[in-house]
Design a protein around this motif. Structure first.
Motif, PDB file in Angstrom:
ATOM      1  N   THR A  75       0.836  -1.202   0.000  1.00  0.00           N
ATOM      2  CA  THR A  75       0.000   0.000   0.000  1.00  0.00           C
ATOM      3  C   THR A  75       0.869   1.250   0.000  1.00  0.00           C
ATOM      4  O   THR A  75       0.598   2.207  -0.742  1.00  0.00           O
ATOM      5  N   LEU A  76       1.909   1.245   0.824  1.00  0.00           N
ATOM      6  CA  LEU A  76       2.807   2.404   0.906  1.00  0.00           C
ATOM      7  C   LEU A  76       3.500   2.639  -0.430  1.00  0.00           C
ATOM      8  O   LEU A  76       3.589   3.790  -0.898  1.00  0.00           O
ATOM      9  N   ASN A  77       3.976   1.577  -1.067  1.00  0.00           N
ATOM     10  CA  ASN A  77       4.654   1.729  -2.362  1.00  0.00           C
ATOM     11  C   ASN A  77       3.706   2.271  -3.419  1.00  0.00           C
ATOM     12  O   ASN A  77       4.093   3.130  -4.220  1.00  0.00           O
ATOM     13  N   SER A  78       2.467   1.771  -3.432  1.00  0.00           N
ATOM     14  CA  SER A  78       1.521   2.283  -4.431  1.00  0.00           C
ATOM     15  C   SER A  78       1.178   3.743  -4.140  1.00  0.00           C
ATOM     16  O   SER A  78       1.020   4.540  -5.069  1.00  0.00           O
ATOM     17  N   GLU A  79       1.084   4.112  -2.873  1.00  0.00           N
ATOM     18  CA  GLU A  79       0.802   5.511  -2.517  1.00  0.00           C
ATOM     19  C   GLU A  79       1.974   6.407  -2.910  1.00  0.00           C
ATOM     20  O   GLU A  79       1.779   7.512  -3.427  1.00  0.00           O
ATOM     21  N   ILE A  80       3.185   5.934  -2.692  1.00  0.00           N
ATOM     22  CA  ILE A  80       4.376   6.704  -3.095  1.00  0.00           C
ATOM     23  C   ILE A  80       4.379   6.898  -4.611  1.00  0.00           C
ATOM     24  O   ILE A  80       4.614   8.001  -5.105  1.00  0.00           O
ATOM     25  N   LYS A  81       4.082   5.818  -5.347  1.00  0.00           N
ATOM     26  CA  LYS A  81       4.052   5.908  -6.809  1.00  0.00           C
ATOM     27  C   LYS A  81       2.985   6.900  -7.266  1.00  0.00           C
ATOM     28  O   LYS A  81       3.224   7.732  -8.148  1.00  0.00           O
ATOM     29  N   ARG A  82       1.805   6.822  -6.651  1.00  0.00           N
ATOM     30  CA  ARG A  82       0.711   7.729  -7.015  1.00  0.00           C
ATOM     31  C   ARG A  82       1.102   9.173  -6.747  1.00  0.00           C
ATOM     32  O   ARG A  82       0.867  10.058  -7.565  1.00  0.00           O
ATOM     33  N   ARG A  83       1.721   9.415  -5.607  1.00  0.00           N
ATOM     34  CA  ARG A  83       2.106  10.797  -5.269  1.00  0.00           C
ATOM     35  C   ARG A  83       3.224  11.311  -6.165  1.00  0.00           C
ATOM     36  O   ARG A  83       3.245  12.492  -6.510  1.00  0.00           O
ATOM     37  N   VAL A  84       4.151  10.448  -6.539  1.00  0.00           N
ATOM     38  CA  VAL A  84       5.220  10.868  -7.458  1.00  0.00           C
ATOM     39  C   VAL A  84       4.605  11.275  -8.793  1.00  0.00           C
ATOM     40  O   VAL A  84       4.961  12.309  -9.364  1.00  0.00           O
ATOM     41  N   ALA A  86       1.503  12.254  -9.288  1.00  0.00           N
ATOM     42  CA  ALA A  86       0.733  13.486  -9.071  1.00  0.00           C
ATOM     43  C   ALA A  86       1.663  14.696  -9.016  1.00  0.00           C
ATOM     44  O   ALA A  86       1.343  15.758  -9.579  1.00  0.00           O
ATOM     45  N   ASN A  87       2.815  14.548  -8.366  1.00  0.00           N
ATOM     46  CA  ASN A  87       3.781  15.651  -8.300  1.00  0.00           C
ATOM     47  C   ASN A  87       4.324  16.000  -9.684  1.00  0.00           C
ATOM     48  O   ASN A  87       4.495  17.178 -10.010  1.00  0.00           O
ATOM     49  N   LYS A  88       4.594  14.964 -10.499  1.00  0.00           N
ATOM     50  CA  LYS A  88       5.076  15.224 -11.859  1.00  0.00           C
ATOM     51  C   LYS A  88       4.019  15.972 -12.668  1.00  0.00           C
ATOM     52  O   LYS A  88       4.334  16.920 -13.393  1.00  0.00           O
ATOM     53  N   ALA A  89       2.761  15.520 -12.550  1.00  0.00           N
ATOM     54  CA  ALA A  89       1.671  16.185 -13.285  1.00  0.00           C
ATOM     55  C   ALA A  89       1.514  17.620 -12.805  1.00  0.00           C
ATOM     56  O   ALA A  89       1.351  18.545 -13.611  1.00  0.00           O
ATOM     57  N   LEU A  90       1.573  17.836 -11.504  1.00  0.00           N
ATOM     58  CA  LEU A  90       1.444  19.178 -10.949  1.00  0.00           C
ATOM     59  C   LEU A  90       2.599  20.068 -11.399  1.00  0.00           C
ATOM     60  O   LEU A  90       2.388  21.231 -11.761  1.00  0.00           O
ATOM     61  N   GLN A  91       3.803  19.519 -11.414  1.00  0.00           N
ATOM     62  CA  GLN A  91       4.961  20.289 -11.863  1.00  0.00           C
ATOM     63  C   GLN A  91       4.813  20.645 -13.337  1.00  0.00           C
ATOM     64  O   GLN A  91       5.125  21.772 -13.753  1.00  0.00           O
ATOM     65  N   GLY A  92       4.326  19.694 -14.153  1.00  0.00           N
ATOM     66  CA  GLY A  92       4.113  19.976 -15.578  1.00  0.00           C
ATOM     67  C   GLY A  92       3.085  21.075 -15.774  1.00  0.00           C
ATOM     68  O   GLY A  92       3.283  21.983 -16.595  1.00  0.00           O
TER      69      GLY A  92
END
Length: 143
Positions: A75-84, A86-92
Motif C-alpha cells: 500500500t505504501l509503495n503504491s501511494e508513493i508511486k501515485r504521489r510521485v 501526481a507531483n510530476k503532473a502538478l509540476q508539468g
C-alpha cells in the motif's frame, strides 16, 4: 515383689513390628514411585502440548504480522508511486502556466516597449526639429 507393668513390652513389640521389613513395603514404594512417575509424565506431556500450542499460536501471530507488513508495504509503495505521478503532473501544469504567463508578460512588455520606443523616436524627431529651428532662428538673428 513385682514391678507394675509399664507396658514396655508392648511398646517394644510395636517398635520392632514397625521397624521390621514388611513384605509389601517394597511394592507400596514402587506403586507410589510409579504413581509419581506417571503424574510427572502426564505433567510433562501437558507442558509439551501447551508449549506446542503456544508455539503454533505465536507462529500464526508472526505470520499474520508478516502478512500485515507486506500488505502495508505494498500500500505504501503504491501511494508513493501515485504521489510521485501526481507531483510530476502538478509540476508539468505549473511549468506550462509559468510559460504561458511569461509569454503574456513578454508580449505586454514588448508592446509597451514598442510604444515607448515610438514615443522616444517621435520626441527625438521633435527635439531635432526644435534644435534645427532654434539654430536657424539664431543664424537669422545673428545676421
Amino acid at each position: 515383689r513385682r514391678v507394675p507393668d509399664s507396658g514396655a513390652p508392648f511398646v517394644r513389640r510395636a517398635f520392632s513390628i514397625a521397624m521390621a521389613p514388611r513384605a509389601n513395603d517394597g511394592s507400596d514404594a514402587r506403586n507410589k514411585l510409579a504413581s509419581i512417575t506417571e503424574r510427572f509424565s502426564g505433567f510433562e506431556r501437558q507442558m509439551d502440548v501447551e508449549m506446542k500450542a503456544r508455539k503454533e499460536s505465536e507462529e500464526g501471530h508472526a505470520a499474520g504480522l508478516r502478512d500485515n507488513i507486506a500488505r502495508l508495504e505494498k500500500t505504501l509503495n503504491s501511494e508513493i508511486k501515485r504521489r510521485v505521478e501526481a507531483n510530476k503532473a502538478l509540476q508539468g501544469m505549473f511549468e506550462a502556466q509559468m510559460a504561458t504567463l511569461q509569454d503574456k508578460l513578454e508580449a505586454g512588455l514588448l508592446d509597451r516597449l514598442d510604444t515607448l520606443h515610438s514615443a522616444v523616436s517621435s520626441l527625438n524627431e521633435r527635439v531635432d526639429h526644435v534644435v534645427k529651428d532654434f539654430s536657424e532662428a539664431r543664424e537669422q538673428y545673428i545676421r
